[in-house]
Design a protein around this motif. Structure first.
Motif, PDB file in Angstrom:
ATOM      1  N   UNK A  86       0.854  -1.193   0.000  1.00  0.00           N
ATOM      2  CA  UNK A  86       0.000   0.000   0.000  1.00  0.00           C
ATOM      3  C   UNK A  86       0.884   1.236   0.000  1.00  0.00           C
ATOM      4  N   UNK A  87       0.381   2.320  -0.595  1.00  0.00           N
ATOM      5  CA  UNK A  87       1.084   3.597  -0.528  1.00  0.00           C
ATOM      6  C   UNK A  87       1.016   4.134   0.896  1.00  0.00           C
ATOM      7  N   UNK A  88       2.170   4.586   1.416  1.00  0.00           N
ATOM      8  CA  UNK A  88       2.197   5.256   2.709  1.00  0.00           C
ATOM      9  C   UNK A  88       1.556   6.630   2.622  1.00  0.00           C
ATOM     10  N   UNK A  89       1.663   7.239   1.469  1.00  0.00           N
ATOM     11  CA  UNK A  89       0.894   8.444   1.182  1.00  0.00           C
ATOM     12  C   UNK A  89       0.212   8.189  -0.144  1.00  0.00           C
ATOM     13  N   UNK A  90      -1.101   8.450  -0.195  1.00  0.00           N
ATOM     14  CA  UNK A  90      -1.838   8.123  -1.411  1.00  0.00           C
ATOM     15  C   UNK A  90      -1.574   9.200  -2.464  1.00  0.00           C
ATOM     16  N   UNK A  91      -0.605   8.932  -3.339  1.00  0.00           N
ATOM     17  CA  UNK A  91      -0.139   9.952  -4.281  1.00  0.00           C
ATOM     18  C   UNK A  91      -1.013  10.049  -5.528  1.00  0.00           C
ATOM     19  N   UNK A  92      -1.864   9.027  -5.786  1.00  0.00           N
ATOM     20  CA  UNK A  92      -2.538   9.016  -7.092  1.00  0.00           C
ATOM     21  C   UNK A  92      -4.037   8.757  -7.033  1.00  0.00           C
ATOM     22  N   UNK A  93      -4.590   8.621  -5.823  1.00  0.00           N
ATOM     23  CA  UNK A  93      -6.034   8.400  -5.696  1.00  0.00           C
ATOM     24  C   UNK A  93      -6.443   6.944  -5.653  1.00  0.00           C
ATOM     25  N   UNK A  94      -5.472   6.021  -5.618  1.00  0.00           N
ATOM     26  CA  UNK A  94      -5.791   4.591  -5.622  1.00  0.00           C
ATOM     27  C   UNK A  94      -6.764   4.234  -4.505  1.00  0.00           C
ATOM     28  N   UNK A  95      -7.730   3.387  -4.832  1.00  0.00           N
ATOM     29  CA  UNK A  95      -8.679   2.948  -3.811  1.00  0.00           C
ATOM     30  C   UNK A  95      -7.934   2.154  -2.740  1.00  0.00           C
ATOM     31  N   UNK A  96      -8.251   2.460  -1.505  1.00  0.00           N
ATOM     32  CA  UNK A  96      -7.660   1.817  -0.322  1.00  0.00           C
ATOM     33  C   UNK A  96      -6.130   1.845  -0.361  1.00  0.00           C
ATOM     34  N   UNK A  97      -5.576   2.863  -0.989  1.00  0.00           N
ATOM     35  CA  UNK A  97      -4.117   3.105  -1.034  1.00  0.00           C
ATOM     36  C   UNK A  97      -3.344   1.968  -1.693  1.00  0.00           C
ATOM     37  N   UNK A  98      -4.013   1.202  -2.542  1.00  0.00           N
ATOM     38  CA  UNK A  98      -3.362  -0.001  -3.097  1.00  0.00           C
ATOM     39  C   UNK A  98      -2.290   0.363  -4.121  1.00  0.00           C
ATOM     40  N   UNK A  99      -1.103  -0.217  -3.915  1.00  0.00           N
ATOM     41  CA  UNK A  99       0.032   0.022  -4.808  1.00  0.00           C
ATOM     42  C   UNK A  99       0.455  -1.237  -5.549  1.00  0.00           C
ATOM     43  N   UNK A 100       0.086  -2.407  -5.009  1.00  0.00           N
ATOM     44  CA  UNK A 100       0.478  -3.658  -5.658  1.00  0.00           C
ATOM     45  C   UNK A 100      -0.395  -4.804  -5.180  1.00  0.00           C
ATOM     46  N   UNK A 101      -0.807  -5.673  -6.123  1.00  0.00           N
ATOM     47  CA  UNK A 101      -1.688  -6.795  -5.774  1.00  0.00           C
ATOM     48  C   UNK A 101      -1.177  -8.097  -6.384  1.00  0.00           C
ATOM     49  N   UNK A 102      -1.613  -9.192  -5.753  1.00  0.00           N
ATOM     50  CA  UNK A 102      -1.266 -10.539  -6.204  1.00  0.00           C
ATOM     51  C   UNK A 102      -2.484 -11.200  -6.841  1.00  0.00           C
TER      52      UNK A 102
END
Lengths: 79, 223
Positions: free
Chosen positions: B167-183
């Motif tokens: 997850x993003x520590x700071x939500x830089x782009x508006x991603x839902x639930x601060x998600x930065x990477x998924x499996x």
């Protein structure tokens, strides 16, 4: 046959681009604009024999991303 | 361990990805061109790099997802081969249906290019087992379309199954639930917007990305 495919974001999906355009319209002094959604128009020139099913498949497989977008197919009569 | 990096027209992080894999594994990965109808035999690890494949025409990753080589990648992923998609590679994986959701235009409309804090949500995966649970790492992002979107049911399922890797520590782009990477459900496909291959050596300004490559390469070599 000319076909127009309109692709737009599903309701409920935030549209940052639309919001920016909305803001710009307000900045230009246009009043009474409640909302702006930016979509995409794709024009196809296809064989007259192309079926509705084939057009739908083109949209679902490539032209629209069904996770975030809806599409509408508009067929124009051949000249 | 046999690795490959796929290059699409417009990929621009393919060399960085290849260098990162070579630095960590000691062996240069194979380089595969998008138009190749078949992948090399016996691959253990496939990386889809960042960039602007096909000029981001139509939607980011949409054209690359339909290129000939992706049929092979989809088949390999189904067999359990490790697949990593970074940035544009993540966009390609979602467009190809290997990962759920979509990457939309950043909420702030701007291209973001800076180092951001990332929280390791799942440190049990093939790609993250050399990190500590909850560890905060510093990894560069460089994207215009990294705003992760999926519906609530999908997000609940991802979180419930431990499939949010970062997850993003700071939500830089508006991603839902601060998600930065998924499996993916099998845990062998990871998509992420930040660039771990840009944080491998001290000269990069940080080495927090190295453990990701050590995780996946270490797991594959041990297997």
């Amino acid at each position: 046959m000319k076909v127009r495919i309109f692709v737009n974001l599903k309701p409920g999906v935030l549209d940052p681009q639309g919001r920016a355009v909305h803001h710009a319209l307000e900045g230009l002094g246009f009043e009474g604009v409640a909302d702006v959604r930016v979509g995409r128009l794709i024009e196809l020139d296809v064989a007259d024999s192309t079926t509705d099913e084939a057009l739908d498949e083109m949209c679902r497989k490539l032209l629209a991303n069904m996770v975030i977008e809806n599409y509408r197919v508009e067929k124009l009569e051949s000249a | 361990m046999r690795a490959a990096v796929i290059t699409f027209p417009g990929s621009n992080c393919d060399r960085d990805m290849a260098v990162a894999i070579e630095k960590v594994s000691g062996k240069a990965p194979l380089r595969v061109w998008h138009g190749d109808a078949e992948l090399p035999q016996g691959l253990d690890f496939i990386a889809l790099p960042g960039g602007f494949s096909y000029g981001d025409y139509l939607r980011s990753g949409a054209m690359a997802a339909k290129s000939p080589v992706m049929q092979g990648v989809i088949a390999a992923a189904a067999r359990g081969v490790a697949v990593l998609g970074v940035c544009n590679g993540f966009q390609v994986l979602t467009e190809a249906g290997l990962l759920p959701g979509a990457l939309m235009r950043n909420a702030g409309q701007t291209f973001i290019c800076r180092t951001v804090p990332l929280k390791v949500e799942n440190n049990q995966s093939l790609f993250t087992n050399r990190y500590a649970a909850g560890q905060v790492i510093q990894i560069p992002v460089a994207h215009h379309d990294g705003n992760y979107f999926a519906d609530d049911a999908t997000l609940d399922r991802l979180e419930g199954d431990g499939r949010v890797a970062f997850r993003f520590g700071e939500n830089c782009n508006g991603s839902r639930r601060d998600i930065a990477g998924i499996l993916n459900a099998g845990g062998n496909v990871l998509g992420m917007m930040p660039h771990p291959e840009r944080a491998i050596e001290q000269d990069h300004g940080g080495t927090d990305g190295r453990a990701l490559f050590e995780s996946v390469i270490g797991s594959l070599v041990a297997a």
